[in-house]
Motif scaffolding. Structure first.
Motif, PDB file in Angstrom:
ATOM      1  N   VAL A  63       0.639  -1.468  -0.181  1.00 14.74           N
ATOM      2  CA  VAL A  63       0.134  -0.175  -0.074  1.00 14.74           C
ATOM      3  C   VAL A  63       0.860   1.353   0.260  1.00 14.74           C
ATOM      4  CG1 VAL A  63      -1.498   1.351   1.184  1.00 14.74           C
ATOM      5  CG2 VAL A  63      -1.908  -1.153   1.370  1.00 14.74           C
ATOM      6  N   GLY A  64       1.648   0.977   0.831  1.00 15.08           N
ATOM      7  CA  GLY A  64       3.253   2.676   1.250  1.00 15.08           C
ATOM      8  C   GLY A  64       3.242   2.744  -0.499  1.00 15.08           C
ATOM      9  N   SER A  65       4.327   1.315  -1.071  1.00 14.56           N
ATOM     10  CA  SER A  65       4.794   1.685  -2.032  1.00 14.56           C
ATOM     11  C   SER A  65       4.136   2.218  -2.928  1.00 14.56           C
ATOM     12  CB  SER A  65       5.646   0.642  -3.074  1.00 14.56           C
ATOM     13  OG  SER A  65       6.603   0.529  -3.956  1.00 14.56           O
ATOM     14  N   TYR A  66       2.678   1.356  -3.741  1.00 17.94           N
ATOM     15  CA  TYR A  66       1.220   2.441  -4.372  1.00 17.94           C
ATOM     16  C   TYR A  66       1.095   3.704  -4.231  1.00 17.94           C
ATOM     17  CZ  TYR A  66      -3.002   2.850  -6.351  1.00 17.94           C
ATOM     18  OH  TYR A  66      -4.181   4.023  -7.373  1.00 17.94           O
ATOM     19  N   LEU A  67       1.046   4.088  -2.511  1.00 20.63           N
ATOM     20  CA  LEU A  67       0.693   5.593  -2.670  1.00 20.63           C
ATOM     21  C   LEU A  67       1.758   6.212  -2.693  1.00 20.63           C
ATOM     22  CD1 LEU A  67      -0.709   5.477   1.069  1.00 20.63           C
ATOM     23  CD2 LEU A  67      -1.610   6.085  -1.384  1.00 20.63           C
ATOM     24  N   PHE A  68       3.250   5.690  -2.736  1.00 18.27           N
ATOM     25  CA  PHE A  68       4.805   6.792  -3.293  1.00 18.27           C
ATOM     26  C   PHE A  68       4.303   6.996  -5.204  1.00 18.27           C
ATOM     27  CE2 PHE A  68       8.683   6.615  -3.876  1.00 18.27           C
ATOM     28  CZ  PHE A  68       9.047   8.507  -3.954  1.00 18.27           C
ATOM     29  N   HIS A  69       4.574   5.432  -5.955  1.00 19.62           N
ATOM     30  CA  HIS A  69       4.843   5.725  -6.744  1.00 19.62           C
ATOM     31  C   HIS A  69       2.910   6.216  -7.360  1.00 19.62           C
ATOM     32  CE1 HIS A  69       8.379   3.469  -6.998  1.00 19.62           C
ATOM     33  NE2 HIS A  69       7.515   2.928  -6.062  1.00 19.62           N
ATOM     34  N   THR A  70       2.351   6.635  -7.117  1.00 20.67           N
ATOM     35  CA  THR A  70       1.737   7.712  -8.108  1.00 20.67           C
ATOM     36  C   THR A  70       1.411   9.313  -7.126  1.00 20.67           C
ATOM     37  OG1 THR A  70      -0.029   6.569  -5.482  1.00 20.67           O
ATOM     38  CG2 THR A  70      -0.234   5.263  -7.647  1.00 20.67           C
ATOM     39  N   HIS A  71       1.453   9.328  -6.216  1.00 19.41           N
ATOM     40  CA  HIS A  71       1.546  11.277  -5.363  1.00 19.41           C
ATOM     41  C   HIS A  71       3.540  11.226  -5.752  1.00 19.41           C
ATOM     42  CE1 HIS A  71      -2.755  11.291  -3.524  1.00 19.41           C
ATOM     43  NE2 HIS A  71      -2.365   9.505  -3.727  1.00 19.41           N
ATOM     44  N   ALA A  72       3.647  10.669  -5.082  1.00 15.58           N
ATOM     45  CA  ALA A  72       5.318  10.414  -5.301  1.00 15.58           C
ATOM     46  C   ALA A  72       5.421  12.146  -4.610  1.00 15.58           C
ATOM     47  CB  ALA A  72       5.382  11.238  -7.031  1.00 15.58           C
ATOM     48  N   GLN A  73       5.120  12.067  -3.808  1.00 13.92           N
ATOM     49  CA  GLN A  73       5.168  13.255  -2.434  1.00 13.92           C
ATOM     50  C   GLN A  73       6.239  12.645  -1.299  1.00 13.92           C
ATOM     51  OE1 GLN A  73       1.395  15.065  -2.085  1.00 13.92           O
ATOM     52  NE2 GLN A  73       1.493  16.324  -3.324  1.00 13.92           N
ATOM     53  N   VAL A  74       7.179  13.179  -0.656  1.00 12.59           N
ATOM     54  CA  VAL A  74       6.940  13.077   0.614  1.00 12.59           C
ATOM     55  C   VAL A  74       6.896  11.876   1.828  1.00 12.59           C
ATOM     56  CG1 VAL A  74       8.825  14.136   2.981  1.00 12.59           C
ATOM     57  CG2 VAL A  74       8.883  15.148   0.706  1.00 12.59           C
ATOM     58  N   TRP A  75       5.549  12.831   2.263  1.00 14.00           N
ATOM     59  CA  TRP A  75       4.624  12.331   2.771  1.00 14.00           C
ATOM     60  C   TRP A  75       4.450  10.399   2.600  1.00 14.00           C
ATOM     61  CZ3 TRP A  75       0.670   9.232   1.589  1.00 14.00           C
ATOM     62  CH2 TRP A  75      -0.357  10.335   0.666  1.00 14.00           C
ATOM     63  N   ALA A  76       4.192  10.576   0.887  1.00 14.22           N
ATOM     64  CA  ALA A  76       4.150   9.373   0.372  1.00 14.22           C
ATOM     65  C   ALA A  76       5.727   8.005   0.735  1.00 14.22           C
ATOM     66  CB  ALA A  76       3.175   9.504  -1.152  1.00 14.22           C
ATOM     67  N   ALA A  77       6.513   9.378   0.727  1.00 13.34           N
ATOM     68  CA  ALA A  77       7.959   8.509   0.412  1.00 13.34           C
ATOM     69  C   ALA A  77       8.038   7.526   1.568  1.00 13.34           C
ATOM     70  CB  ALA A  77       9.281   9.437   0.289  1.00 13.34           C
ATOM     71  N   LEU A  78       7.624   8.665   3.023  1.00 15.79           N
ATOM     72  CA  LEU A  78       8.092   8.071   4.236  1.00 15.79           C
ATOM     73  C   LEU A  78       6.254   6.746   4.391  1.00 15.79           C
ATOM     74  CD1 LEU A  78       7.281  11.274   6.225  1.00 15.79           C
ATOM     75  CD2 LEU A  78       9.220   9.969   5.622  1.00 15.79           C
ATOM     76  N   ALA A  79       5.698   6.943   3.912  1.00 12.91           N
ATOM     77  CA  ALA A  79       4.430   6.101   3.441  1.00 12.91           C
ATOM     78  C   ALA A  79       5.175   4.137   3.008  1.00 12.91           C
ATOM     79  CB  ALA A  79       3.371   5.718   3.384  1.00 12.91           C
ATOM     80  N   ASP A  80       5.792   4.593   2.159  1.00 13.34           N
ATOM     81  CA  ASP A  80       6.898   3.798   1.392  1.00 13.34           C
ATOM     82  C   ASP A  80       7.223   2.951   2.659  1.00 13.34           C
ATOM     83  OD1 ASP A  80       7.115   2.159  -0.821  1.00 13.34           O
ATOM     84  OD2 ASP A  80       9.214   3.770  -1.052  1.00 13.34           O
ATOM     85  N   VAL A  81       8.627   3.904   3.236  1.00 11.74           N
ATOM     86  CA  VAL A  81       9.980   3.316   3.913  1.00 11.74           C
ATOM     87  C   VAL A  81       9.339   2.641   5.261  1.00 11.74           C
ATOM     88  CG1 VAL A  81      12.316   3.669   4.984  1.00 11.74           C
ATOM     89  CG2 VAL A  81      11.314   5.127   2.745  1.00 11.74           C
ATOM     90  N   ILE A  82       8.688   3.582   5.945  1.00  7.93           N
ATOM     91  CA  ILE A  82       8.223   3.353   7.099  1.00  7.93           C
ATOM     92  C   ILE A  82       7.971   1.330   7.567  1.00  7.93           C
ATOM     93  CG2 ILE A  82       7.122   3.183   9.087  1.00  7.93           C
ATOM     94  CD1 ILE A  82       7.237   6.688   8.606  1.00  7.93           C
ATOM     95  N   PRO A  83       6.544   1.489   6.464  1.00  3.26           N
ATOM     96  CA  PRO A  83       6.698  -0.239   6.685  1.00  3.26           C
ATOM     97  C   PRO A  83       7.471  -1.245   6.455  1.00  3.26           C
ATOM     98  CG  PRO A  83       5.234   0.421   5.884  1.00  3.26           C
ATOM     99  CD  PRO A  83       5.827   1.938   5.560  1.00  3.26           C
ATOM    100  N   ILE A  84       9.215  -1.142   5.086  1.00  8.55           N
ATOM    101  CA  ILE A  84      10.574  -1.277   5.617  1.00  8.55           C
ATOM    102  C   ILE A  84      10.466  -1.753   6.585  1.00  8.55           C
ATOM    103  CG2 ILE A  84      11.850  -1.797   3.132  1.00  8.55           C
ATOM    104  CD1 ILE A  84      10.644  -0.331   1.911  1.00  8.55           C
ATOM    105  N   VAL A  85      10.714  -0.763   6.862  1.00  8.53           N
ATOM    106  CA  VAL A  85      11.840  -0.875   8.132  1.00  8.53           C
ATOM    107  C   VAL A  85      10.884  -1.429   9.142  1.00  8.53           C
ATOM    108  CG1 VAL A  85      13.005   0.810  10.113  1.00  8.53           C
ATOM    109  CG2 VAL A  85      12.659   1.791   7.216  1.00  8.53           C
ATOM    110  N   GLY A  86      10.062  -1.513   9.392  1.00  7.12           N
ATOM    111  CA  GLY A  86       8.585  -2.146  10.351  1.00  7.12           C
ATOM    112  C   GLY A  86       9.306  -3.643  10.293  1.00  7.12           C
ATOM    113  N   PHE A  87       8.539  -4.253   8.697  1.00  5.72           N
ATOM    114  CA  PHE A  87       9.632  -5.294   8.339  1.00  5.72           C
ATOM    115  C   PHE A  87      10.366  -5.691   9.048  1.00  5.72           C
ATOM    116  CE2 PHE A  87      10.356  -9.528   5.874  1.00  5.72           C
ATOM    117  CZ  PHE A  87       9.016 -10.022   5.209  1.00  5.72           C
ATOM    118  N   THR A  88      11.315  -5.099   8.802  1.00  7.38           N
ATOM    119  CA  THR A  88      12.594  -5.837   8.736  1.00  7.38           C
ATOM    120  C   THR A  88      12.931  -5.670  10.533  1.00  7.38           C
ATOM    121  OG1 THR A  88      13.848  -3.803   6.793  1.00  7.38           O
ATOM    122  CG2 THR A  88      15.318  -5.146   8.671  1.00  7.38           C
ATOM    123  N   LEU A  89      12.914  -5.023  11.138  1.00  2.87           N
ATOM    124  CA  LEU A  89      12.836  -4.843  12.134  1.00  2.87           C
ATOM    125  C   LEU A  89      12.306  -5.727  13.277  1.00  2.87           C
ATOM    126  CD1 LEU A  89      13.112  -1.170  13.669  1.00  2.87           C
ATOM    127  CD2 LEU A  89      14.995  -2.459  12.860  1.00  2.87           C
TER     128      LEU A  89
END
Length: 221
Positions: A63-89
């Protein structure tokens, strides 16, 4: 607030700021959702709460990556990266607790060490021409390979699974890294392959965890 709305153009496929400027990059995020659904079903009746958490985070990545590649804004980049970091941890915590048998507090401390580990290695990869574009991500396959090597006697089946995962991640990172350099020759770019392979990778990593937990202490030799 204004900073969160700043446009980001970091991929070959995007040629304007419109919502559907990256249709392939956007739609291939379905790979994460499909992998999350498949693994949710495979976790099934097994009592693996962290497996369920990982599936939820995998869906959130899509979902986060979809938002980033459609809206392409800073807030969407955060929605993209935060779940990735969360999964990793969460995965590192699970590996520490269930692969190594550490206590919960030690597993959490070990997971948090990934942040300084990444901070220390990122400048090393930034100094290397090919690795610089994805320098933030390259410490992760290094860590997975390290776990695979260290677990090869204690849990050989799990170690093999982790090594396969690290190999897939190296291939997907390669496609992420060559997206812009090959833009003139491949206008579509190669970033979408990062999505497809990462959907496979993250689903596989959950499967490695599931198999380890079902196999028990005797491991899966």
């Amino acid at each position: 607030m204004e900073g969160l709305l700043r446009q980001i153009d970091g991929y070959c496929e995007r040629v304007d700021p419109s919502y559907w400027a990256e249709p392939v990059n956007a739609l291939t995020n379905a790979a994460f959702l499909i992998a999350a659904w498949v693994m949710w079903r495979r976790i099934g009746a097994a009592s693996l709460p962290l497996g369920r958490v990982l599936c939820g985070l995998l869906a959130a990545i899509g979902v986060g990556s979809y938002l980033f590649h459609t809206h392409a804004q800073v807030w969407a980049a955060l929605a993209d990266v935060i779940p990735i970091v969360g999964f990793t941890l969460v995965y590192i915590f699970a590996a520490n607790r269930d692969f190594w048998g550490w206590r919960a507090w030690a597993s959490a401390l070990g997971a948090s060490a990934y942040i300084p580990f990444t901070a220390a290695l990122t400048p090393v990869f930034e100094a290397l021409p090919f690795f610089a574009i994805s320098s933030f991500y390259w410490p992760l396959p290094v860590l997975i390979f390290a776990y695979a090597i260290l677990l090869r006697r204690r849990a050989p089946g799990t170690a093999r699974g982790l090594a396969i995962g690290a190999g897939i991640l190296c291939v997907s990172l390669t496609f992420r890294s060559i997206d812009e350099p090959l833009c003139a020759a491949v206008p579509l770019g190669t970033h979408f392959l990062w999505h497809v392979l990462n959907g496979i990778l993250l689903g596989w990593m959950i499967e490695v965890y599931r198999r380890h937990m079902l196999a028990g202490p005797a491991d899966q030799g």
